[in-house]
Design a protein around this motif. Sequence first.
Motif, PDB file in Angstrom:
ATOM      1  N   ILE A 170       0.873  -1.178   0.000  1.00 23.25           N
ATOM      2  CA  ILE A 170       0.000   0.000   0.000  1.00 23.25           C
ATOM      3  C   ILE A 170       0.905   1.221   0.000  1.00 23.25           C
ATOM      4  O   ILE A 170       1.776   1.356   0.859  1.00 23.25           O
ATOM      5  N   ALA A 171       0.690   2.132  -0.967  1.00 24.64           N
ATOM      6  CA  ALA A 171       1.657   3.218  -1.138  1.00 24.64           C
ATOM      7  C   ALA A 171       1.020   4.572  -1.396  1.00 24.64           C
ATOM      8  O   ALA A 171      -0.068   4.665  -1.952  1.00 24.64           O
ATOM      9  N   ASN A 172       1.800   5.594  -0.994  1.00 26.56           N
ATOM     10  CA  ASN A 172       1.542   6.974  -1.359  1.00 26.56           C
ATOM     11  C   ASN A 172       0.152   7.447  -0.961  1.00 26.56           C
ATOM     12  O   ASN A 172      -0.655   7.824  -1.799  1.00 26.56           O
ATOM     13  N   SER A 173      -0.119   7.425   0.325  1.00 23.95           N
ATOM     14  CA  SER A 173      -1.445   7.809   0.781  1.00 23.95           C
ATOM     15  C   SER A 173      -1.399   8.278   2.229  1.00 23.95           C
ATOM     16  O   SER A 173      -0.408   8.116   2.917  1.00 23.95           O
ATOM     17  N   THR A 174      -2.494   8.827   2.661  1.00 26.96           N
ATOM     18  CA  THR A 174      -2.605   9.265   4.049  1.00 26.96           C
ATOM     19  C   THR A 174      -2.834   8.067   4.961  1.00 26.96           C
ATOM     20  O   THR A 174      -3.255   6.998   4.513  1.00 26.96           O
ATOM     21  N   ARG A 175      -2.558   8.232   6.228  1.00 30.96           N
ATOM     22  CA  ARG A 175      -2.765   7.166   7.218  1.00 30.96           C
ATOM     23  C   ARG A 175      -4.224   6.733   7.225  1.00 30.96           C
ATOM     24  O   ARG A 175      -4.528   5.539   7.288  1.00 30.96           O
TER      25      ARG A 175
ATOM     26  N   ASP B  82       3.704  -0.696   3.773  1.00 27.83           N
ATOM     27  CA  ASP B  82       3.062   0.510   3.283  1.00 27.83           C
ATOM     28  C   ASP B  82       4.055   1.655   3.347  1.00 27.83           C
ATOM     29  O   ASP B  82       4.958   1.661   4.186  1.00 27.83           O
ATOM     30  N   VAL B  83       3.923   2.560   2.422  1.00 24.26           N
ATOM     31  CA  VAL B  83       4.776   3.738   2.361  1.00 24.26           C
ATOM     32  C   VAL B  83       3.904   4.962   2.127  1.00 24.26           C
ATOM     33  O   VAL B  83       2.865   4.876   1.478  1.00 24.26           O
ATOM     34  N   SER B  84       4.343   6.084   2.680  1.00 22.92           N
ATOM     35  CA  SER B  84       3.557   7.304   2.523  1.00 22.92           C
ATOM     36  C   SER B  84       4.235   8.333   1.632  1.00 22.92           C
ATOM     37  O   SER B  84       3.595   9.273   1.193  1.00 22.92           O
ATOM     38  N   GLU B  85       5.491   8.141   1.341  1.00 27.44           N
ATOM     39  CA  GLU B  85       6.226   9.087   0.507  1.00 27.44           C
ATOM     40  C   GLU B  85       6.322   8.570  -0.926  1.00 27.44           C
ATOM     41  O   GLU B  85       6.692   7.419  -1.152  1.00 27.44           O
ATOM     42  N   GLU B  86       6.024   9.437  -1.868  1.00 21.41           N
ATOM     43  CA  GLU B  86       6.044   9.034  -3.272  1.00 21.41           C
ATOM     44  C   GLU B  86       7.402   8.502  -3.704  1.00 21.41           C
ATOM     45  O   GLU B  86       7.494   7.508  -4.418  1.00 21.41           O
TER      46      GLU B  86
END
Length: 130
Positions: A17-22, A43-47
């Motif tokens: 799961i990537a590039n999204s808010t919590r 999961d990652v939050s940074e593009e």
Amino acid sequence: MKSESVALEQEKIRVLIANSTRIWRDMLYDTIREESDIEVVGDVSEENAIVPATERTNPDCLIVPLDEPGVSLSMYTTILARRPHVRIVAIGDGTDVVEIYWKSEEGDIRRTYSTASREAILRALHFSTA
């Protein structure tokens, strides 16, 4: 018995799961939590972490928000060039669309879409093993 459990582990759909808010990631976790054949591998939050995380985790499926600024077909092309087995599932926030990108046997990138719902997301993840 042990070999059966190992076989079941290998059959799981590995999802990044990537590039999204919590909040968005939590919603996805809630959507797939009870699916015994799906395993979230990270999961990652940074593009800028998406491509390295894809390399590190080798998922079957990458989930990104459809309308996230900066996420584009060029990123999908990079990922699919390195990992042609990956399916990219882009889920619209407010657009009610789920798009699936994959590399065809001919080498081009294909796309299909449907109306967003819990069932559509799960269908898209299961499509990732096709």
